[in-house]
Enzyme design. Structure first.
Site, PDB file in Angstrom:
ATOM      1  N   HIS A   1       1.951   2.057  -3.406  1.00 29.88           N
ATOM      2  CA  HIS A   1       0.879   2.714  -4.190  1.00 29.88           C
ATOM      3  C   HIS A   1       0.848   4.214  -3.899  1.00 29.88           C
ATOM      4  O   HIS A   1       0.664   5.024  -4.800  1.00 29.88           O
ATOM      5  CB  HIS A   1      -0.498   2.126  -3.853  1.00 29.88           C
TER       6      HIS A   1
ATOM      7  N   CYS B   1     -18.358  -3.504  15.369  1.00 25.32           N
ATOM      8  CA  CYS B   1     -17.469  -3.531  16.538  1.00 25.32           C
ATOM      9  C   CYS B   1     -18.130  -4.270  17.708  1.00 25.32           C
ATOM     10  O   CYS B   1     -17.485  -4.980  18.460  1.00 25.32           O
ATOM     11  CB  CYS B   1     -17.098  -2.113  16.971  1.00 25.32           C
TER      12      CYS B   1
ATOM     13  N   THR C   1       0.826  -1.207   0.000  1.00 26.87           N
ATOM     14  CA  THR C   1       0.000   0.000   0.000  1.00 26.87           C
ATOM     15  C   THR C   1       0.864   1.263   0.000  1.00 26.87           C
ATOM     16  O   THR C   1       0.544   2.247  -0.654  1.00 26.87           O
ATOM     17  CB  THR C   1      -0.860   0.042   1.292  1.00 26.87           C
TER      18      THR C   1
HETATM   19 ZN    ZN Z   1     -16.761   0.353  14.684  1.00 24.29          ZN
END
Ligand code: ZN
Ligand code: NAD
Length: 342
Positions: A43, A99, A40
């Site tokens: 990039h 989450c 990444t």
């Molecule tokens: Zn979250």
């Protein structure tokens, strides 16, 4: 402090003096020992279309690191000054549906370190306490810095059991190479690795590959069928981001097998759903990030116990100021993992 920073909306990065980041009440300040380069970052260096769309500048890059804590905010409770730490690069919100349902790796509000906030290619880095990982003392710094991508490999390989299974690994970049070591350690009976890069194929052998194929020189599907008495592999693991490799995976999985896909594709992918998935009863797992923090526990145990030795994959070391040499090597592909000593 010195940092490798992207300031201009064009190719390249700069090694500059910047202020040490400010500490919030629930944050910790970390002095970075080592940061490692991920694809990444390349990039962003190249300023690809994806990077242009994804980043706001200026930004200090880097999301893989090891360091030690030098200062803590007033409300920090679990991290102490002196702790040797790494961190989960997905700064999760802790409040969204994902989450709260053990799916924090797909948090709806996460920020990516070194993309959405300043990262680890710097002498100091600030992070909230809740993403800090305290390193096992048996894990040397050079291994601690690669725990983040190693965790990607852990989740891809272990989406299901691999013991006594025949496994095809497509793509022998650093993550595919870590996956080779993990599959070997977990008792895969046959590991075939495919990559057009001979330098990386040689490392795959050190990590436990029984057969290493260059798809530019050999027919991958035929080689797999020959090696499995025409049965095919039980498991395919995709780490290349190549549509061709992905389809080779689907063609060589035995009916009833599974594929886990970590690779990221530039374009939409064409798959024969009926023939290659439905009528073969294939299970497909999309893998992103790592389980927070159960994968970190697994990673730490693989590395601290010596069950997996990632050393053959860590091929080059440079000083932070020489980041450009690392970027060039990564683009040429004559490397495994490249690390920057900060
Ligand atoms: Zn979250
Ligand atoms: P990398 O770019 O270093 O490695 C990719 C490898 O695939 C290279 O060695 C390349 O030679 C090889 N390859 C290219 N074409 C191939 C083909 N036709 N057949 C077989 N191999 C081929 O990447 P990496 O850092 O090891 O990461 C692996 C992949 O996972 C990348 O696509 C990356 O973007 C992706 N990734 C995804 C996540 C996620 O959360 N889903 C996280 C990290 C990386």
């Amino acid at each position: 402090m010195k940092a490798v920073i992207k300031r201009k909306r064009s190719k390249g990065l700069e090694y500059k003096d910047v202020p040490v980041p400010k500490l919030g009440l629930r944050d910790v300040l970390i002095k970075v020992h080592i940061a490692s380069i991920c694809g990444t970052d390349v990039h962003v260096y190249d300023w690809t279309r994806w990077a242009q769309y994804r980043l706001t500048l200026p930004r200090i890059l880097g999301h893989e690191f090891v360091g030690h804590v030098t200062k803590i905010g007033g409300e920090v409770t679990h991290v102490k000054v002196g702790d040797r730490v790494s961190a989960e690069s997905h700064i999760t919100c802790g409040h969204c549906y994902q989450c709260q349902n053990d799916n924090a790796e797909v948090c709806r509000n996460f920020q990516l370190l070194g993309m959405d906030r300043d990262g680890s290619f710097a002498e100091f880095l600030v992070l909230p306490e809740h993403v800090i990982w305290k390193n096992n003392p048996n894990i040397p710094d050079e291994w601690a810095t690669i725990q983040e991508p190693f965790g990607n490999a852990v989740d891809t390989v272990l989406a299901e059991d691999v013991s006594a299974k025949k496994v095809l690994i497509l793509g022998a970049g650093p993550i595919g190479l870590f996956a080779t070591g993990i599959a070997k350690a977990c008792g895969a009976s046959l590991i075939i690795v495919s990559d057009p890069n001979n330098y990386r194929l040689a490392i795959s052998k050190k990590m436990g590959a029984h057969i290493a194929i260059n798809p530019r020189k050999k027919d991958v599907v035929q080689t797999v069928l020959d090696a499995t008495k025409n049965i095919g592999v039980d498991v395919a693991l995709e780490f290349s981001g190549s549509t061709q490799a992905l389809n080779q995976g689907f063609k060589t999985i035995t009916p009833g097998g599974r594929i886990s896909i970590l690779g990221i594709y530039e374009r939409r992918v064409n798959i024969d759903l009926n023939k290659d998935i439905i009528f073969k009863k294939i299970r497909i797992y999309g893998i992103t990030g790592r389980k927070i923090f159960s994968t970190w526990h697994k990673t730490s145990r693989f590395l601290s116990s010596g069950i997996v030795d990632p050393s053959p994959v860590i091929t080059h070391r440079f000083a932070l100021k020489d980041y450009e040499k690392g970027m060039k090597l990564m683009k040429d592909g004559k490397c495994g993992k490249v690390i920057l000593n900060v």
